[in-house]
Design a protein around this motif. Structure first.
Motif, PDB file in Angstrom:
ATOM      1  N   THR A  41      -3.249 -10.208  -1.263  1.00 36.39           N
ATOM      2  CA  THR A  41      -4.229 -10.917  -0.393  1.00 36.39           C
ATOM      3  C   THR A  41      -4.481 -12.011  -1.050  1.00 36.39           C
ATOM      4  OG1 THR A  41      -5.194  -8.496  -0.070  1.00 36.39           O
ATOM      5  CG2 THR A  41      -6.620 -10.490   0.296  1.00 36.39           C
ATOM      6  N   GLU A  42      -4.823 -12.117  -2.272  1.00 38.37           N
ATOM      7  CA  GLU A  42      -4.957 -13.534  -3.130  1.00 38.37           C
ATOM      8  C   GLU A  42      -4.119 -14.492  -2.974  1.00 38.37           C
ATOM      9  OE1 GLU A  42      -6.486 -14.976  -7.501  1.00 38.37           O
ATOM     10  OE2 GLU A  42      -6.173 -12.878  -7.157  1.00 38.37           O
ATOM     11  N   ALA A  43      -2.759 -14.043  -2.968  1.00 35.10           N
ATOM     12  CA  ALA A  43      -1.664 -14.880  -2.956  1.00 35.10           C
ATOM     13  C   ALA A  43      -1.742 -15.559  -1.612  1.00 35.10           C
ATOM     14  CB  ALA A  43      -0.366 -14.105  -3.090  1.00 35.10           C
ATOM     15  N   LEU A  44      -1.971 -14.764  -0.475  1.00 40.74           N
ATOM     16  CA  LEU A  44      -2.008 -15.118   0.858  1.00 40.74           C
ATOM     17  C   LEU A  44      -3.095 -16.421   1.183  1.00 40.74           C
ATOM     18  CD1 LEU A  44      -1.318 -12.022   2.862  1.00 40.74           C
ATOM     19  CD2 LEU A  44       0.252 -13.953   2.443  1.00 40.74           C
ATOM     20  N   GLU A  45      -4.231 -16.127   0.346  1.00 36.13           N
ATOM     21  CA  GLU A  45      -5.596 -16.896   0.576  1.00 36.13           C
ATOM     22  C   GLU A  45      -5.072 -18.143  -0.013  1.00 36.13           C
ATOM     23  OE1 GLU A  45      -9.199 -18.339   1.645  1.00 36.13           O
ATOM     24  OE2 GLU A  45      -8.222 -16.648   2.317  1.00 36.13           O
TER      25      GLU A  45
END
Length: 719
Positions: free
Chosen positions: A439-443
């Motif tokens: 999730t953080e990487a996609l953000e």
């Protein structure tokens, strides 16, 4: 006529014998001092043609390497016949081979046909004489062929002499080849022994070395001039080696093995060798001992290390048990979900974060939705593990799984990294999977795209700004060209106006001088005082105009250079003489420091004088009290001269030191400044120094005096 000749021959028999002996002696001397078999054969053939009356003569030798009979020298024989004289000794019916097999000379006879072929060119009236050895007449070196056969006595004697000479030369060559081969074999043997990594020695039973390789020399020999420690180590090694050999019986058969502890002569450390000794019989030295020392120091250390490693292994087993417990604790402490499954995808073990994804919560209100999310997660995960076996050929597989958080029912994209666990037979026993929340990487990827778009917009703005900057630079370049043109016009204007100013000003100075000299009558003291002021101001104005004219001429490149040889000592003395009134008025002490003999320089004397004059004038002007020193130094390495003018005056602040070399600029430019001047002197000095391929430097401190230094080359170059 023939009878007369015959009678004369009988009368002169004794002189003829003496002539024959002299001729034979000449041939013998030639063969004695020659070392080339071919040269000996040619000398013999030529001697037979000149002394024995042979019309034809051929010398053929047996070539030891090919076993063929080949001609090496001939006289009076056609080239075509010589080309056929290259035959193998295995042809018994050939007349030359037949002649070579006998001991006595053989007349080959007239030509006959052989086996229906063409006539044999060697079945002629040649007399074939074998070339024997001196001791073994059955051995042959070759053939000496002469024609006619009446030359047999001389030819037989020459063949005997030539055969002995060739036999000696070939024996000497064979001996030299044998010695060379023996030397090569000895060098090869030494190289092989020296190439061995183990020390090898041949000694007598008492341990005295006869032959040793380089490795052995490093342990048992020491040269003169080497350290005392090395000599002692070598002596100790020799003593230990001799003691080891004394333990073996001389008559013991076979090889004996034992350990030998030596000292490294270069490092002083202990070396452990395995000594293999064998007794041999040498034809000259008698009973000897061949010893080979194999370095087993590393082997002993390795054995000790293995024992130590075994002890550590026992300790490591207990550490592994404790480490396994700690590993379980670490796995449970990892923030990412970790699952261990069997090959079918059934979960065997998982940590707390994995339980959160694959176990439904106990809250009854959301139990149904959470169970659906858990089942969905389990289906997606099982599909991923199946792909590991279907498409993944390696031990690891990486992919993405879309899961759902059972607690919040929010989508949870994760990256899964799975690895196979194999047994000793290469069979898969388990699969370990680590799930990482993306999730953080996609953000971050979304934010990166936004930053990338903003960066592209910024680059576009930078390109626009760069284009605008280039346009402005082009405008500035055009303005720079216009300023340069304006500067040139200014310089031309100043030069013209300076000439226009100097003309009436010179007239004013002339009339003022006439009035002061009383040409028009005596003046009263007030009038004379005012005229003196007029004369002083006019001269000051003329000096300023001259400076402006000099700057204009320099900028317009109209000031010429006049290079000449002169002494700096006389130039400094001349300047001090001209400035004597100014020095006395200022009440300063002016000192000089010029090396003896005064250095000579090849430059423009007038311009050097003008620069130093300006520097001295400024030093006197800005020094209320103290002293001024003129110092001259030579830099032989750079071939330069340094003329320094040092004063103890008011000095110049650091921020004003570059300003004083600009046109019409002074350190104090205010209207209330204490010292006057147009501010052109130092600017002219710098321009003149540049014309002389030199420079003017400044070192100063406010209130601590100043030092102006003119640096010029010893030999200036004409522009």
């Amino acid at each position: 006529m023939s009878a007369a000749v015959s009678t004369q021959n009988r009368i002169g028999t004794e002189p003829a014998r003496e002539s024959t002996a002299a001729a034979r002696l000449a041939l013998a001397e030639i063969l004695l001092f020659s070392d080339d078999p071919i040269e000996c054969c040619r000398a013999t053939v030529d001697w037979l043609a000149q002394r024995s009356g042979a019309r034809k003569a051929i010398c053929a030798l047996i070539q030891g390497d090919s076993g063929t009979l080949q001609h090496v020298a001939a006289s009076g024989v056609p080239e075509g016949q010589l080309e056929s004289l290259h035959l193998a000794l295995g042809e018994p019916d050939h007349p030359l081979v037949f002649a070579l097999s006998g001991r006595d000379p053989v007349t080959l006879g007239k030509g006959t046909k052989r086996n229906g072929s063409r006539e044999d060119p060697w079945r002629t009236d040649f007399l074939a004489i074998p070339l024997p050895l001196s001791e073994k007449r059955e051995a042959r070196q070759g053939l000496l062929l002469v024609s006619p056969s009446r030359c047999e006595p001389e030819a037989t004697w020459a063949a005997e002499l030539l055969g002995q000479k060739i036999a000696r030369l070939r024996a000497a060559a064979a001996l030299a080849e044998s010695e060379h081969k023996l030397q090569r074999e000895r060098e090869l043997l030494l190289n092989i022994i020296n190439a061995s990594p183990d020390p090898i020695l041949l000694t007598d039973p008492e341990g005295r070395m006869i032959i040793s390789n380089a490795r052995a020399d490093a342990l048992f020999t020491a040269k003169e001039g080497e350290s005392e420690g090395r000599h002692r180590a070598v002596a100790l090694n020799n003593m230990l080696f001799s003691a080891a050999l004394s333990q073996q019986a001389i008559d013991e058969e076979g090889a004996a093995r034992r350990e030998l502890l030596l000292v490294s002569p270069s490092e002083g450390s202990d070396l452990l060798f395995e000594l293999l000794s064998s007794v041999v019989q040498h034809p000259r030295e008698g009973t000897c001992v061949v010893s080979i020392l194999r370095n087993v120091t590393d082997l002993r250390l390795a054995t000790e290390q293995i024992e130590e490693n075994y002890r550590r292994l026992k300790l490591a087993e207990s550490d592994v048990r404790a480490e396994r417990d700690r590993l379980d604790l670490v796995i449970d402490s990892v923030a990412d979900p970790i699952l261990v499954t069997d090959p079918s995808g059934k979960i065997l073990l998982m940590n707390a974060p994995a339980e959160h994804l694959f176990t439904a919560p106990d809250d009854s209100e959301e139990r149904a939705d959470a169970q659906r999310a858990v089942r969905s997660n389990d289906a997606h995960f099982s599909s991923f593990v199946s792909n590991l076996f279907l498409t993944g050929t390696g031990l690891r597989w990486r992919g993405e799984i879309s899961l759902t958080d059972p607690a919040s029912l929010e989508p949870l994209p994760v990256e899964a990294v799975a690895g196979k666990v194999l047994n000793e037979h290469g069979e898969v026993t388990a699969v370990v999977t680590i799930l990482h929340d993306r999730t953080e990487a996609l953000e971050k990827a979304r934010l990166y795209e936004q930053v990338k778009a903003a960066s592209e917009q910024l680059e576009e703005k930078v390109r626009e700004a760069t284009a605008e900057l280039m346009r402005r630079n082009e405008l500035l370049q055009r303005q720079h060209l216009e300023l340069e043109q304006a500067s040139q016009l200014k310089s031309q204007f100043l030069a013209n106006m300076s000439h226009e100013f100097r003309t009436p000003l010179n007239a004013i100075l002339g009339y003022t001088s006439m009035l002061l000299q009383g040409v028009s009558g005596e003046m009263s003291p007030p009038q004379k005082n005012k005229m003196l002021r007029v004369d002083s101001n006019a001269r000051h104005l003329l000096s300023i105009i001259n400076d402006i004219l000099d700057i204009s001429r320099i900028e317009a490149d109209k000031m010429p250079l006049h290079l000449e040889e002169f002494e700096l000592g006389s130039l400094i003395s001349e300047l001090l003489a001209e400035l004597e009134p100014l020095i006395q008025k200022a009440r300063l002490q002016v000192l000089t420091d010029v090396p003896e003999p005064p250095p000579e320089v090849h430059s423009d004397r007038q311009k050097v004088k003008q620069i130093v004059l300006n520097l001295l004038t400024n030093a006197i002007k800005f020094t209320p009290q103290g002293q001024v020193r003129v110092r001259v130094r030579c830099d032989d390495e750079r071939r330069e001269l340094r003329i320094s003018v040092e004063d103890t005056g008011i000095g110049i602040a650091a921020e004003d030191q570059d300003k004083v070399f600009e046109d019409f600029r002074q350190a104090d430019s205010s209207v209330t400044r204490e010292y006057g001047g147009a501010g052109l002197g130092l600017a002219i000095c710098r321009r003149l120094a540049k014309m002389l391929d030199g420079r003017v430097g400044l070192q100063s401190q406010l209130g601590g005096g100043s030092t102006f230094t003119l640096v010029i080359p010893r030999r200036g170059k004409r522009r």
